[in-house]
Design an enzyme around this catalytic site. Structure first.
Site, PDB file in Angstrom:
ATOM      1  N   GLY A  24     -13.091  11.358  -3.689  1.00  0.00           N
ATOM      2  CA  GLY A  24     -14.105  11.034  -2.702  1.00  0.00           C
ATOM      3  C   GLY A  24     -15.076   9.975  -3.177  1.00  0.00           C
ATOM      4  O   GLY A  24     -16.300  10.136  -3.085  1.00  0.00           O
ATOM      5  N   ALA A  25     -14.539   8.850  -3.699  1.00  0.00           N
ATOM      6  CA  ALA A  25     -15.398   7.779  -4.214  1.00  0.00           C
ATOM      7  C   ALA A  25     -16.076   7.015  -3.078  1.00  0.00           C
ATOM      8  O   ALA A  25     -15.547   6.926  -1.973  1.00  0.00           O
ATOM      9  CB  ALA A  25     -14.567   6.816  -5.051  1.00  0.00           C
ATOM     10  N   THR A  35       0.802  -1.223   0.000  1.00  0.00           N
ATOM     11  CA  THR A  35       0.000   0.000   0.000  1.00  0.00           C
ATOM     12  C   THR A  35       0.837   1.277   0.000  1.00  0.00           C
ATOM     13  O   THR A  35       1.986   1.293   0.447  1.00  0.00           O
ATOM     14  CB  THR A  35      -0.969   0.019   1.202  1.00  0.00           C
ATOM     15  OG1 THR A  35      -0.227  -0.128   2.408  1.00  0.00           O
ATOM     16  CG2 THR A  35      -1.992  -1.095   1.102  1.00  0.00           C
ATOM     17  N   ALA A  36       0.215   2.347  -0.477  1.00  0.00           N
ATOM     18  CA  ALA A  36       0.821   3.679  -0.540  1.00  0.00           C
ATOM     19  C   ALA A  36       0.613   4.395   0.794  1.00  0.00           C
ATOM     20  O   ALA A  36      -0.237   4.003   1.593  1.00  0.00           O
ATOM     21  CB  ALA A  36       0.167   4.462  -1.674  1.00  0.00           C
ATOM     22  N   PHE A  37       1.350   5.474   0.991  1.00  0.00           N
ATOM     23  CA  PHE A  37       1.255   6.192   2.272  1.00  0.00           C
ATOM     24  C   PHE A  37      -0.050   6.947   2.444  1.00  0.00           C
ATOM     25  O   PHE A  37      -0.478   7.226   3.563  1.00  0.00           O
ATOM     26  CB  PHE A  37       2.440   7.164   2.410  1.00  0.00           C
ATOM     27  CG  PHE A  37       2.268   8.435   1.621  1.00  0.00           C
ATOM     28  CD1 PHE A  37       1.592   9.515   2.174  1.00  0.00           C
ATOM     29  CD2 PHE A  37       2.740   8.545   0.316  1.00  0.00           C
ATOM     30  CE1 PHE A  37       1.404  10.679   1.447  1.00  0.00           C
ATOM     31  CE2 PHE A  37       2.545   9.700  -0.422  1.00  0.00           C
ATOM     32  CZ  PHE A  37       1.869  10.770   0.148  1.00  0.00           C
ATOM     33  N   CYS A  80      -4.823   9.964  -4.935  1.00  0.00           N
ATOM     34  CA  CYS A  80      -4.684   9.503  -6.327  1.00  0.00           C
ATOM     35  C   CYS A  80      -5.740  10.176  -7.190  1.00  0.00           C
ATOM     36  O   CYS A  80      -5.539  10.373  -8.381  1.00  0.00           O
ATOM     37  CB  CYS A  80      -4.793   7.995  -6.396  1.00  0.00           C
ATOM     38  SG  CYS A  80      -6.237   7.357  -5.558  1.00  0.00           S
ATOM     39  N   LYS A  90       2.179  -5.254   3.235  1.00  0.00           N
ATOM     40  CA  LYS A  90       3.394  -4.440   3.334  1.00  0.00           C
ATOM     41  C   LYS A  90       2.984  -2.981   3.184  1.00  0.00           C
ATOM     42  O   LYS A  90       2.760  -2.489   2.077  1.00  0.00           O
ATOM     43  CB  LYS A  90       4.407  -4.801   2.244  1.00  0.00           C
ATOM     44  CG  LYS A  90       5.768  -4.202   2.544  1.00  0.00           C
ATOM     45  CD  LYS A  90       6.512  -3.737   1.315  1.00  0.00           C
ATOM     46  CE  LYS A  90       6.419  -2.285   0.997  1.00  0.00           C
ATOM     47  NZ  LYS A  90       6.678  -1.282   1.996  1.00  0.00           N
ATOM     48  N   GLY A 138       0.240   2.340  -5.558  1.00  0.00           N
ATOM     49  CA  GLY A 138       1.401   3.219  -5.459  1.00  0.00           C
ATOM     50  C   GLY A 138       1.645   3.910  -6.784  1.00  0.00           C
ATOM     51  O   GLY A 138       0.753   4.010  -7.627  1.00  0.00           O
ATOM     52  N   GLU A 145      -3.234  -0.286  -8.748  1.00  0.00           N
ATOM     53  CA  GLU A 145      -3.927   0.988  -8.488  1.00  0.00           C
ATOM     54  C   GLU A 145      -2.844   2.062  -8.450  1.00  0.00           C
ATOM     55  O   GLU A 145      -2.245   2.322  -7.412  1.00  0.00           O
ATOM     56  CB  GLU A 145      -4.663   0.927  -7.144  1.00  0.00           C
ATOM     57  CG  GLU A 145      -5.719  -0.153  -7.066  1.00  0.00           C
ATOM     58  CD  GLU A 145      -7.012   0.199  -7.799  1.00  0.00           C
ATOM     59  OE1 GLU A 145      -7.156   1.343  -8.267  1.00  0.00           O
ATOM     60  OE2 GLU A 145      -7.877  -0.686  -7.900  1.00  0.00           O
ATOM     61  N   GLY A 169       4.779   0.556  -9.947  1.00  0.00           N
ATOM     62  CA  GLY A 169       3.778  -0.383 -10.465  1.00  0.00           C
ATOM     63  C   GLY A 169       4.235  -1.081 -11.738  1.00  0.00           C
ATOM     64  O   GLY A 169       3.912  -2.243 -11.977  1.00  0.00           O
TER      65      GLY A 169
END
Ligand code: NAD
Length: 508
Positions: free
Chosen positions: A458-459, A157-159, A295, A183, A239, A261, A244
């Site tokens: 904001g999905a 995952t991203a921060f 994102c 991770k 990320g 993603e 990716g």
């Protein structure tokens, strides 16, 4: 500032960096987690290395062999209790996100709500893992399709969504019969530890702690091995596009599956008939929310030339009122960027766009706030007149820079929206139903998300989330995304006394 909520989430001064049903002291170096609003160390993590990687993945696999045999609605019941545990700790978890990642409290709580929503969604889905039945072309034959558990899901995952992205993946993976090995980003290890501490009692009580495997460590030690490991049939990666690309190639080498993603470069179009009282707040939230580190952040404003001057004037005024400050304080609208390097990246991007002739209408500078916040990574969100085709505008800069690009009509808006390598989110503001339908049609926006009269970010979790082109093509969360976490099996049963071959073939 009171940080009692850290204790409530089981976070100590120094924390173990791996979990396989029990916390494991990592064999790696100490990682310091810093508050991006002050630069101060919040806590430390003893990082995992290769030995912990092997241990956590082996424990996940052992859990898989048992978990896949648990009926899916029973798995859903355990996910329901995990969701309840998160609901119960929504406040401290949201505060932890604000402290460690830097998004404002409202957005921190919103992110935890997303995890709760995912759990609720997955519980219902656990009774709806439907396969089809088909009519066989052969007499006395029945044909059906079934969905079976896949195996361990590697979740990288991203921060910027340090809890929600794990929930998008894991809640579905669990009801589908799969363990996860997570991770998280090295910038947000405490969010991962806090969330694991909240859900693990539910899993441990069932003897399934290893379903929530966790590895906090350098990518080379605990991320890279996942890409090459056949025990991890699916890697869900969130990320940057650059990382990716490597992930996709390496997992494909071993015929593993990926959900990608990746980065976005999202356009929001405002036509000349738009309701600006809707459009402008949407632009503000989309471009400044999470300090431009979503994102789905609105990065390109595609505004009709007839109303461009007015839109710019009103936006510059609105940007002037943005309260920049401590994300833990209610009323702050724009918190810090994640690191000093991110501040530098923003400065570099602005220098490039200026060199091309871009005109900065407001903001862009680093902001030094008084007192404890003097060490924070604060910037003033920027609005810049630019051209869509400029190389820097074609890139995702993970910071609050809004490029204003003029358009002539809906077709020009579509062409410019689609004229970048990424394809995540897009939005149009118009009162014209024909323009709105054109935007969402097959000849309209080429993005995974195409909104009308709401912004790019904001999905909700009910839809499939993800994007096309260099955004990677992955889909997560609602709709039928659960299918990515299962293997499909077609099964034909012959209940007749003959053995007819398909396509009428006569053999011997
Ligand atoms: P990043 O690419 O730097 O890191 C993402 C994760 O990959 C981190 O956990 C990192 O440690 C890990 N990683 C790095 N190198 C690796 C390797 N060789 N092998 C395995 N793992 C490795 O991204 P970031 O800065 O944390 O996040 C920002 C980016 O994420 C932006 O581009 C943003 O658009 C994107 N993002 C996309 C979505 C989406 O749903 N499309 C959601 C959130 C963020």
């Amino acid at each position: 500032m009171t940080t009692n909520f850290l204790k409530e989430l089981g976070i100590e001064g120094t924390n173990p960096g791996a979990y396989d049903g029990r916390w494991i002291e990592g064999s790696g170096t100490l990682l310091e987690s810093r508050n991006p609003a002050t630069g101060e160390v919040i806590a430390r993590v003893r990082q995992a290395g290769r030995p912990e990687y092997d241990r956590v993945v082996a424990a996940a696999h052992e859990a898989f062999l048992r978990w896949r045999a648990v009926p899916a609605p029973k798995r859903g019941e355990i996910v329901r209790r995990m969701g309840d545990a998160i609901r119960h700790k929504k406040d401290p978890l949201g505060r932890l996100i604000a402290l460690e990642m830097g998004k404002i409290l409202q957005e921190g709580w919103g992110e935890v709500q997303e995890a709760i929503d995912m759990a609720d969604f997955a519980v219902g889905q656990s009774r709806m893992l439907y396969g089809l039945s088909m009519h066989s072309e052969r007499p006395g034959h029945a044909m059906r399709e079934q969905w079976h558990p896949l195996g361990t899901v590697g979740v990288i995952t991203a921060f910027n969504f340090p809890m929600a992205v794990w929930a998008w993946n894991s809640m579905l993976a669990y009801i589908c019969g799969d363990p996860c090995v997570w991770k998280p980003s090295g910038h947000t290890p405490l969010c991962a530890i806090g969330l694991t501490n909240v859900v693990r009692p539910v899993l441990e009580a069932e003897g399934f702690g290893a379903l929530a495997g966790l590895l906090i460590g350098p990518s080379s030690q605990v991320g890279q091995p996942m890409l090459e490991d056949a025990r991890v049939p699916l890697v869900s990666f969130t990320g940057s596009t650059a990382v990716g690309r490597t992930v996709a190639a390496q997992v494909a080498q071993r015929f593993g599956r990926t959900i990608l993603e990746l980065g976005g470069n999202n356009g929001l179009a405002i036509l000349d008939d738009a309701d600006l009282d809707l459009a402008l707040p949407a632009v503000l939230f989309g471009s400044v929310g999470t300090a431009g580190q979503r994102c789905t952040t609105t990065r390109r404003l595609l505004v009709h030339e007839k109303i461009a001057d007015e839109v710019e004037r009103r936006l510059v005024k609105a940007y002037g009122g943005i309260r920049i400050g401590d994300p833990m304080v209610e009323g702050t609208l724009c918190g810090p960027l994640v690191t000093p390097e991110a501040v530098q990246d923003m400065q570099n991007a602005l220098a490039k766009v200026k060199a091309l002739g871009g005109e900065v209408l407001c903001g862009g500078e680093k902001v030094t706030l008084p007192g404890a916040l003097a060490g924070g990574n604060f910037v003033r969100p920027a609005i810049v007149r630019a051209k869509n085709e400029w190389p820097i505008v074609q890139e995702e800069t993970f910071a609050p820079i809004l490029y204003v690009i003029r358009i002539k009509d809906v077709d020009d808006a579509i062409a410019k929206n689609n004229g970048v390598p990424q394809g995540l989110s897009s939005a149009i503001f118009t009162r014209d139903v024909r323009a709105a339908e054109r935007w969402t049609s097959a000849v309209g926006s080429d993005c995974g998300i195409a909104n009308v009269n709401i912004g790019t970010s904001g999905a909700e979790i009910g839809g499939a989330f993800g994007g096309e082109k260099e955004t990677g093509g992955g889909r997560e969360a609602g709709s039928d995304c659960w299918k990515a976490y299962m293997r499909r099996q077609t099964s034909t049963t012959n209940w007749s006394n003959a053995l007819p071959l398909a396509q009428g073939i006569q053999f011997g």
